[in-house]
Design a protein around this motif. Structure first.
Motif, PDB file in Angstrom:
ATOM      1  N   THR A   1       0.634  -1.373   0.121  1.00 26.00           N
ATOM      2  CA  THR A   1       0.040   0.122  -0.140  1.00 26.00           C
ATOM      3  C   THR A   1       1.047   1.538   0.224  1.00 26.00           C
ATOM      4  OG1 THR A   1      -1.838  -1.513   0.897  1.00 26.00           O
ATOM      5  CG2 THR A   1      -1.971   1.294   1.121  1.00 26.00           C
ATOM      6  N   VAL A   2       0.589   1.711  -0.863  1.00 33.71           N
ATOM      7  CA  VAL A   2       1.339   3.263  -0.810  1.00 33.71           C
ATOM      8  C   VAL A   2      -0.033   4.296  -1.037  1.00 33.71           C
ATOM      9  CG1 VAL A   2       3.432   4.720  -2.378  1.00 33.71           C
ATOM     10  CG2 VAL A   2       3.061   2.528  -2.480  1.00 33.71           C
ATOM     11  N   GLU A   3       0.604   5.389  -0.119  1.00 33.21           N
ATOM     12  CA  GLU A   3      -0.130   6.304   0.231  1.00 33.21           C
ATOM     13  C   GLU A   3       0.815   7.573  -0.720  1.00 33.21           C
ATOM     14  OE1 GLU A   3      -1.690   6.944   4.473  1.00 33.21           O
ATOM     15  OE2 GLU A   3      -3.145   4.833   4.107  1.00 33.21           O
ATOM     16  N   VAL A   4      -0.160   8.295  -1.331  1.00 30.19           N
ATOM     17  CA  VAL A   4       0.654   9.733  -1.834  1.00 30.19           C
ATOM     18  C   VAL A   4       0.155  10.875  -1.597  1.00 30.19           C
ATOM     19  CG1 VAL A   4       1.370  11.148  -4.072  1.00 30.19           C
ATOM     20  CG2 VAL A   4       1.382   8.410  -4.032  1.00 30.19           C
ATOM     21  N   ARG A   5       0.002  11.552  -1.097  1.00 30.44           N
ATOM     22  CA  ARG A   5      -0.144  12.836  -0.563  1.00 30.44           C
ATOM     23  C   ARG A   5      -0.383  14.126  -1.471  1.00 30.44           C
ATOM     24  NH1 ARG A   5       3.144  12.498   4.776  1.00 30.44           N
ATOM     25  NH2 ARG A   5       1.737  11.174   6.681  1.00 30.44           N
ATOM     26  N   GLY A   6      -1.271  14.601  -1.715  1.00 33.96           N
ATOM     27  CA  GLY A   6      -1.315  15.337  -2.317  1.00 33.96           C
ATOM     28  C   GLY A   6      -2.119  15.360  -3.903  1.00 33.96           C
ATOM     29  N   ASN A   7      -2.613  16.506  -4.372  1.00 36.44           N
ATOM     30  CA  ASN A   7      -3.127  16.154  -5.882  1.00 36.44           C
ATOM     31  C   ASN A   7      -2.138  16.019  -7.141  1.00 36.44           C
ATOM     32  OD1 ASN A   7      -5.015  15.066  -7.167  1.00 36.44           O
ATOM     33  ND2 ASN A   7      -5.826  17.564  -7.863  1.00 36.44           N
ATOM     34  N   TRP A   8      -1.614  16.899  -6.823  1.00 38.01           N
ATOM     35  CA  TRP A   8      -0.386  16.654  -8.468  1.00 38.01           C
ATOM     36  C   TRP A   8       0.051  16.106  -8.441  1.00 38.01           C
ATOM     37  CZ3 TRP A   8       4.679  16.351  -8.690  1.00 38.01           C
ATOM     38  CH2 TRP A   8       5.773  16.431  -7.483  1.00 38.01           C
ATOM     39  N   GLN A   9       0.896  14.991  -7.068  1.00 37.79           N
ATOM     40  CA  GLN A   9       1.665  13.943  -7.604  1.00 37.79           C
ATOM     41  C   GLN A   9       0.590  12.656  -7.901  1.00 37.79           C
ATOM     42  OE1 GLN A   9       5.216  13.594  -6.884  1.00 37.79           O
ATOM     43  NE2 GLN A   9       5.021  12.062  -8.276  1.00 37.79           N
ATOM     44  N   ARG A  10       0.604  12.073  -9.345  1.00 37.04           N
ATOM     45  CA  ARG A  10      -0.081  11.137  -9.531  1.00 37.04           C
ATOM     46  C   ARG A  10       0.799  10.249 -10.343  1.00 37.04           C
ATOM     47  NH1 ARG A  10      -3.305  15.708 -11.095  1.00 37.04           N
ATOM     48  NH2 ARG A  10      -3.374  15.450 -13.063  1.00 37.04           N
ATOM     49  N   TRP A  11       1.944   8.995 -10.391  1.00 40.19           N
ATOM     50  CA  TRP A  11       2.380   8.517 -10.658  1.00 40.19           C
ATOM     51  C   TRP A  11       3.666   8.044  -9.408  1.00 40.19           C
ATOM     52  CZ3 TRP A  11       3.083  13.751 -11.951  1.00 40.19           C
ATOM     53  CH2 TRP A  11       4.282  14.230 -11.389  1.00 40.19           C
ATOM     54  N   LEU A  12       3.774   6.488 -10.079  1.00 38.68           N
ATOM     55  CA  LEU A  12       4.499   5.782  -8.875  1.00 38.68           C
ATOM     56  C   LEU A  12       5.739   5.146  -9.113  1.00 38.68           C
ATOM     57  CD1 LEU A  12       4.516   5.762  -5.848  1.00 38.68           C
ATOM     58  CD2 LEU A  12       3.834   3.771  -5.718  1.00 38.68           C
ATOM     59  N   LYS A  13       6.716   5.382  -8.707  1.00 42.26           N
ATOM     60  CA  LYS A  13       7.798   4.177  -9.638  1.00 42.26           C
ATOM     61  C   LYS A  13       8.094   2.902  -8.738  1.00 42.26           C
ATOM     62  CE  LYS A  13      11.537   2.570 -12.457  1.00 42.26           C
ATOM     63  NZ  LYS A  13      11.458   2.530 -13.196  1.00 42.26           N
ATOM     64  N   VAL A  14       7.517   1.626  -9.439  1.00 43.50           N
ATOM     65  CA  VAL A  14       7.511   0.695  -8.562  1.00 43.50           C
ATOM     66  C   VAL A  14       8.540  -0.514  -9.028  1.00 43.50           C
ATOM     67  CG1 VAL A  14       6.369  -1.328  -7.734  1.00 43.50           C
ATOM     68  CG2 VAL A  14       5.125   1.156  -8.033  1.00 43.50           C
TER      69      VAL A  14
END
Length: 1530
Positions: free
Chosen positions: A1136-1149
């Motif tokens: 589970t990864v929780e990304v705070r904020g709305n501008w960050q809409r990507w993730l490196k896995v």
């Protein structure tokens, strides 16, 4: 007289009419024929006499209960015998001897009289006579008429009232005296009202039909309250109303059994006793004499005991009870009439009762439109009987925040398990819950039932506030209050209204009209008859059927012009100049209003001139004598009726009648075209007024100088138009006379002078034509001239021509001006118009030339011929109306238009039609202006005006005139308007919009100020829409008074709404208010708009997503959850990864396993998490991606490493670039090091400064094409990052420099201490000093924040083992990192975990830079995050502080691998979205083996460095890409 004795020289003429003027003439008759008439005698007027006939058509009708209207027509004209001066009217009680009372009507124009101060409901005998100056004529035959009924003036007599039982009173009485009933007795009313109540408000009334007048009457009044004192009375009533009531008599109804006692309760409950208490009955129904108390053990009647208690006892203590026994107690009040209703309760001795429990298992069945069956399981009875069941419900609006209300209560059924809930509203949602009530009180509520909806049904009620007003001559305006939404009983889209309209007199069939709009408040009923009373009713309907009809309301269409003409029009010529015209009435159905009079239209047959009009005022006169007609002329005669609205249709066909013949007028155009010395030829034309059939002509002539009475006479036939006279003397003047003859004799001759000569010529034109100013009028001018020479031939006539200026043609005005005239009145001119005039003379030879034109002559102004046209009259307030009109045509103004006048008057008539036979309506449209109030508009340019200060709820008639300096035009057609109702002039006040929830807003307001409401406010319209989307989202909600608030539901979450309000009344909608803003609260967001994957390799990928299309609030972050679709090596990890904020809409896995399919789920978060968006992706190259590069090798120089490779299989598309991945020896995961190398590259140099000293690296190359990343090349050989450095960077040099610096610092400190001995000061710094050492963390992931989860096999141990002398790595800052880990622990420096353990680490309050070394030395590793890195010595060492140079080198290394990823590749599910700012990433993992999972969460703070940016999404400044994997914390 036709035959008179020739010997007589005088004669007596009889049969003449008094007061008439006569002339006489005589002619002699012999055998040859009739000679010429003598000259006429002087005019002789006979003396007047009294009328020889009475007035005719006398009609009397009761106007009120004390007045009678009498109307008549004058006596026939031949019997008037003089000039009518007036009338005498006498009257007396019919059938009784006595003197007449006389009224003198001194005006001949008045043909009606209102007799006042008469006796109510009494018959009178009435006679009328006419009188002249000579005396009173004969009285007419008597007519009888009653005054109208009145209300009785005396009450019934000998009234008695006696109570028969506890609810009924008997009345007996005698009728009032007959003379005081004042009408027809319609019955009696029995009245009874409480002793201390009001007769008007509290009386019970029963109507009794009358019996024989002399009998004693009786009646009964029932349903009264028991043992109650009443005032009683009786009254008599007639049609007009009620008479006075008899004197009140006080009567008391009988006593009866009392009602139940109140509030039965128990106290002091012991094993063998208890105390019971109660309250007095509400309905005593008499004097309470005591109470009866009994108790019995349940099921054992033999144990019953009773006690009779006094009326003051309201409690009793029961003793001698059996312990733990259930008893039933009964209490009843007692009066003289007996024992009242028993109140029962059950209780167990020794067991105090408790509140009952809550029912359960609520099941609803048998749902109908108005009821439903509720089954339930009763709850605990609280050790006593249940006395009441209460059903509560939510109605219409279902929800946790909605109110509950009591729907039904059932008493005295303690064992019930099913209730029938009545009185439900059809087609309404309900949710029920229940309560139980026992003697202690009300128990808790049950769980709510399921939501049901009752079935549809026809409406229960009719629309209210029905009113009908006149709209036009053929239409009515119907207004009503629409049904409330709760009254629809069905879906709103099927609701409508049906109007029924029928004639009040019952003629014809009813008409129906449907209105499909459920919110409609008015309808116009068209196609009705003029001036007809209708009865209108209204009902609502839906898909099930119609509801009840409303009470009918009467209204009358507006008065109009008659649609028919008078019947039986006849005409009779009574003389050569008079015709008597008679007619009948207009058919009743064609009158269309009150007939005010008639108009007789008459004209000569074939004439092109408009007919002349002779008005007849009043609707009772139905004959007219047309006077001053042309003789022996055929006239076309028509008769029309008119109302105040205008003229009706004239009668057709026209009635033709010819006046009688008379002696003719003189022949015309007498000329002598041929004149000789001894003969002349005379030419003439027939008389302009033949006055009959011309029988012949007589030519007489003589010498002008001869005997004036000696003529030579010649008679010719009727067809002769010329005659030649011979044997005349030359150069002599002769006088010629030519006369015509009819059957009535010879007419006036035409005379002319002629000279027998042959020297003649045309005449000269008239001279000096002048029009003096004093002779100028508006429609005529006086023209003067001087005759010219006659050319030796007398002028016979003059011709006049006129011309309109500036460019009108000349037209002949007349050719009949006498030859001896020197002036002429030029008529038939147009007012305020310029003319020029000219003349010519005509003699026997011919016409002269035209005279010189006159100067321009301008006629004076005259009153306008045409009225303005009223276009509309609209109410603007309750006491004012706005009148709009169209100006008259300019050609009809007849001058300079100055302004307008608006005449208005209140109309007094109501909807009841007045019998046209009972009133002589004499008003005409011209009279309207004389009887009205007027306002002057002093500007000719205005076309509207507001009439103010009108009476409220009054109907007005408005007419207009235009005026100039001369006067006013005729009035316009009248227009009616109803004042008192206008739309509100201001919107509602103090509007507030408050947020209630994510889907609801509360709107509150206050009504408009009372002075601006312009009538009774009926309701409000609420318009609301999403901001900037009015056209797409606007909705309207209608509320009716008295509501001043509304809750707007089903709104979009966290959306700004605009709200506007308007008030409406019966006249229409008021203005809209200024929009008010309100925003709904936040809610869980919608699903992310898309989910996409890019840069997919066997161990890593980039995942990106779009913002929710429906954010429903401020998006504060996202949750990314991913896991393999199937366990990997028996372990299923959930990360589970929780990304705070709305501008960050990507993730490196980066912790994926090659070839494994993973499920990714994304949720957005506002105040809570929304629904998930899910997609699957497989780690590894996809079909079509390139193969692995070949022949990978690496070489090292003094400052760089160079990686070489060769091109492999390019796959399904050309290679678009290469990516280099690196794996340091102190980590286990590959990470992108260099991106976006050109496709032609086969080598790449890496500066050693970008690598960490002392760490070995492996490299591999991945080819990229449009399908994605291919397989990686084989790893290169491990290569160390060490390089040669100058001596000043060697460690020994740095140590020497550090020692020298230390010695220098010590010397400086020692010197300062010595210096300080010379001063006295006090030390103020004590306590333990904690140093804060900044700890540098070297990132080895190429500038990416990353998270790594090791998927290798994990050994499970029971505890952590810590190696001596080691130190835990610094914990990341809690502001950017939150984690909890229940992972299975890895080895740490050779130590292994001995058994499964669940550990949770609390987020620290200090960052790694704020912790000292000692903080780590003695602290056991508590988290698998730490263990993960401690399992490898190189990982552990990487947490140590690095020398400054190494730190810089590491930074350079990291900075060289930042690049932009390729566009994302979508898998399974992909949608587009947008982003907003954010602040962090929260990452967690959860895995397990054999069904035992573990959960791990890590929060990474965005740091400065390279940022991964998916295609099309810009990176925020100062941020880092969140990438899964633990290397970001190293």
């Amino acid at each position: 007289m036709a035959e008179v004795n020739p010997a007589l020289t005088e004669v007596l003429v009889g049969g003449l009419t008094p007061a008439r003027t006569y002339q006489f003439r005589v002619c002699a008759i012999n055998q040859v024929g009739r000679g010429q008439y003598s000259g006429e005698t002087n005019r002789l007027m006979l003396r007047e006499e009294a009328p020889s006939a009475p007035p005719k058509n006398i009609v009397a009708s009761g106007r009120t209960n004390q007045s009678i209207m009498v109307q008549w027509q004058p006596p026939p004209e031949p019997q008037l015998n003089g000039v009518l001066k007036g009338y005498m009217l006498r009257y007396r009680l019919a059938g009784l001897p006595g003197e007449f009372q006389v009224k003198n009507i001194s005006s001949a124009e008045v043909n009606y009289c209102l007799l006042k101060e008469l006796i109510i409901w009494t018959q009178y005998e009435i006679q009328v006579a006419a009188y002249t100056a000579a005396g009173l004529g004969v009285y007419s035959q008597s007519v009888t008429e009653y005054t109208l009924q009145g209300v009785p003036t005396a009450p019934p007599q000998d009234v008695e009232a006696v109570a028969l039982n506890s609810t009924t009173i008997k009345f007996t009485w005698n009728p009032p005296p007959q003379q005081f009933i004042n009408g027809i007795n319609q019955g009696y009313k029995l009245l009874a009202w409480p002793e201390h109540g009001s007769e008007e408000d509290d009386a019970t009334v029963v109507t009794i039909a009358p019996e024989f007048h002399g009998a004693r009457h009786h009646g009964y009044l029932s349903s009264l309250k028991k043992f109650q004192w009443y005032n009683t009375a009786v009254l008599c009533f007639t049609t007009p109303g009620d008479g006075p009531a008899s004197m009140p008599q006080l009567v008391q109804t009988h006593a009866d059994k009392p009602g139940p006692v109140g509030h039965l309760s128990f106290t002091e409950i012991l094993d063998m006793s208890l105390r019971v208490s109660w309250q007095e009955p509400v309905d005593r129904n008499g004097i309470i004499t005591g109470y009866l108390l009994s108790w019995v053990s349940v099921g054992e009647n033999s144990t019953r005991e009773s006690r009779s208690l006094s009326n003051s006892s309201l409690e009793y203590k029961l003793t001698g009870l059996t312990s733990l026994t259930t008893y039933t107690l009964e209490v009843a009040a007692v009066t003289d009439a007996g024992t009242g209703v028993v109140t029962t309760a059950t209780i167990s001795s020794g067991v105090p009762p408790e509140l009952p429990g809550a029912p359960s298992n609520l099941v609803i069945s048998n749902i109908s439109p108005r009821s439903a069956t509720l089954r339930f399981r009763p709850g605990s009875d609280g050790k006593t009987a249940i006395s009441k069941w209460i059903v509560e419900g939510q109605v219409g609006s279902i929800g946790e925040e909605e109110n509950w209300q009591v729907l039904y209560e059932r008493e005295n059924e303690p064992d019930a398990d099913m209730l029938e809930i009545p009185d439900l509203v059809p087609f309404t949602q309900y949710r029920f819950r229940m309560r139980q009530v026992n003697i202690v009180g009300v128990g808790p509520v049950s769980a709510a039932s399921r939501v049901i909806q009752t079935l549809q049904a026809a409406p229960d009620v009719a629309p209210s506030s029905l009113s009908v007003r006149t709209a036009s001559e053929t239409s009515l305006l119907l207004r009503w209050m629409p049904l409330l939404e709760a009254q629809y009983n069905s879906g709103a889209e099927t609701v409508g209204y049906r109007v029924r309209v029928e004639r009040a007199d019952g003629d014809g069939e009813a008409q129906y009209q449907s209105v499909g709009d459920r919110l409609a408040r008015e309808a116009t009923l068209e196609g009705l008859r003029e001036w007809t009373e209708y009865r209108v009713s209204l009902q609502a309907y839906n898909a099930i059927g119609p509801g009840p009809w409303s009470a009918s309301t009467k209204a009358r269409t507006r008065e109009s012009v008659p649609s028919g003409a008078p019947e039986n029009v006849t005409a009779e010529a009574v003389s050569s100049t008079r015709i008597l015209v008679s007619w009948g009435t207009v058919p009743e159905e064609q009158k269309n209003g009150h007939i005010l009079g008639y108009k007789v239209l008459y004209s000569e047959k074939g004439s092109e001139q408009p007919p002349l009009v002779a008005p007849v005022r009043g609707n009772l006169t139905q004959s007219l004598l047309l006077r001053n007609l042309s003789k022996f002329i055929l006239y076309e005669i028509q008769v029309l009726a008119y109302t105040r609205m205008g003229d009706g249709m004239p009668s057709t066909p026209s009635t033709l009648e010819r006046t009688k013949d008379d002696v003719p007028g003189p022949p015309v155009r007498l000329v002598f075209p041929e004149v000789r010395l001894s003969s002349v030829r005379v030419v003439w034309q027939p008389p302009a007024e033949p006055n009959g059939i011309i029988m012949g002509y007589q030519i007489s002539y003589r010498l002008d100088a001869g005997d004036p009475n000696k003529f030579t006479t010649v008679e010719v036939g009727s067809n002769a138009r010329q005659f030649t006279v011979t044997g005349l003397s030359a150069e002599q003047a002769y006088v010629f006379r030519i006369a015509a003859r009819t059957q009535q004799g010879w007419g006036e001759p035409e005379e002319a002078l002629v000279i027998t000569t042959d020297k003649r010529e045309r005449p000269q034109p008239p001279r000096r034509l002048t029009v003096p100013q004093k002779g100028v009028e508006s429609r005529r001018v006086q023209l003067y001239w001087v005759p010219g020479g006659d050319g030796s031939s007398p002028v016979r006539y003059f011709t006049l021509q006129t011309r309109d200026l500036p460019d009108g043609p000349w037209s002949t005005h007349t050719s009949s001006i006498s030859h001896n005239a020197t002036s002429w009145v030029v008529d038939r001119l147009k007012p305020y118009t310029s003319y020029k005039l000219r003349m010519m003379a005509t003699n026997d030879v011919g016409d002269s030339a035209f005279s010189k034109e006159t100067d321009a002559v301008t006629t004076l102004q005259d009153v306008p011929d045409e009225a303005p046209v009223i276009l509309a009259v609209k109410p603007s307030t309750t006491t004012s109306v706005l009148v709009q009109w169209q100006p008259p045509q300019e050609s009809s103004v007849n001058g300079v238009l100055v302004g307008y006048r608006l005449y208005y008057r209140e109309l007094q008539y109501d909807s009841t039609q007045t019998d046209s036979k009972g009133a002589n309506q004499t008003a005409t449209r011209t009279d309207i202006t004389a009887k009205s109030t007027f306002k002057t508009v002093s500007s000719a340019s205005l076309t509207e005006f507001e009439l103010t200060q009108l009476g409220k709820y009054k109907r007005y008639e408005i007419v207009m005139t235009a005026y100039n300096v001369i006067g006013e035009s005729p009035p316009s057609a009248p227009v009616e308007v109803f004042a008192g109702e206008a739309a509100p002039s201001v919107p509602p006040q103090n509007i507030q919009v408050n947020s209630v929830s994510s889907s609801q807003l509360d709107v509150l307001w206050e009504p408009p100020p009372i002075e601006t409401q312009n009538g009774n406010i009926q309701g409000y319209k609420i318009h609301y829409w999403e901001k900037d989307k009015q056209n797409e989202t606007e909705k309207v909600k209608v509320l009716f008074v008295p509501d001043t608030s509304v809750r707007l539901k089903n709104l979009t979450a966290y959306t700004s709404y605009q709200v506007k309000l308007s008030a409406f009344n019966a006249a229409g909608d008021g203005p809209m208010s200024v929009p008010r803003k309100g925003r709904t609260l936040q809610a869980a967001p919608g699903v992310p708009s898309f989910l996409a994957f890019s840069e997919v390799t066997g161990s890593a990928l980039n995942v990106s997503w779009g913002a929710p299309a429906q954010p429903n609030g401020v998006v504060e972050g996202y949750r990314v959850v991913y896991q393999p679709t199937a366990p990997v090596q028996g372990v299923s990890k959930v990360v589970t990864v929780e990304v705070r904020g709305n501008w960050q809409r990507w993730l490196k896995v980066r912790d994926l396993s090659h070839g494994i399919t993973y499920t990714f789920r994304i949720q957005a978060r506002t105040v809570s998490y929304g629904p998930e968006l899910e997609a699957n992706v497989t780690a590894g190259p996809v079909d079509g991606s390139p193969g692995a590069p070949l022949q990978t090798s690496i070489t090292k120089s003094s400052s760089a490493l160079t990686l070489h490779w060769s091109e492999g299989n390019e796959g399904a598309g050309p290679v678009t670039g290469y990516v280099i991945e690196a794996r340091p020896s102190d980590e286990g995961l590959w990470d992108a090091f260099v991106k976006q190398l050109p496709p032609s590259s086969t080598s790449h140099s890496i500066s050693l400064e970008r690598l960490r000293p002392g760490v070995s690296y492996e490299f591999r190359v991945i080819a990229v094409n449009r399908y994605g990343y291919g397989d990686p090349s084989p790893a290169s050989a491990a290569m160390s990052a060490l390089s040669e450095r100058p001596f000043y960077e060697e460690w020994w040099f740095l140590v020497v420099m550090a020692l020298c610096s230390l010695i220098l610092i010590l010397l400086v400190v020692f010197g300062l201490l010595l210096h300080g001995q010379n001063r006295k000061y006090r030390s103020c710094g004590t306590g333990k000093h904690i140093s804060s050492v900044e700890e540098a963390v070297t990132l080895d992931n190429g500038g990416f924040t990353a998270l790594e989860l090791n998927s290798r096999h994990l050994n499970m141990k029971s505890s952590f083992l810590k190696k001596n002398g080691t130190r835990s790595p610094p914990r990341p800052s809690p502001g950017g990192l939150h984690y909890s880990d229940e992972d299975l622990c890895n080895n740490y420096n050779g130590a292994v975990l001995t058994e499964s353990t669940t550990l949770t680490e609390k987020a620290g309050e200090l960052s790694g830079s704020e912790m000292t070394d000692s903080d780590y030395e003695d602290e056991a590793p508590k988290h698998s995050f730490v263990n993960h890195y401690m399992s490898d010595p190189t990982y552990y060492n990487s947490w140590k502080r690095q020398p400054k140079g190494l730190k810089a080198a590491s930074s350079a290394l990291l900075g060289g691998v930042v690049s932009t990823p390729t566009p994302p590749f979508g898998y399974e599910e992909q949608r587009r979205g947008s982003g907003s700012n954010g602040s962090g990433v929260v990452v967690g993992s959860n895995g397990g083996s054999g069904g035992d999972g573990y959960y791990q969460t890590v929060v990474t703070q965005h740091s400065t460095g390279g940022v991964y940016t998916p295609g099309g999404q810009p990176a925020a400044t100062g941020t880092r890409t969140p990438v899964t994997g633990f290397s970001s914390f190293v």
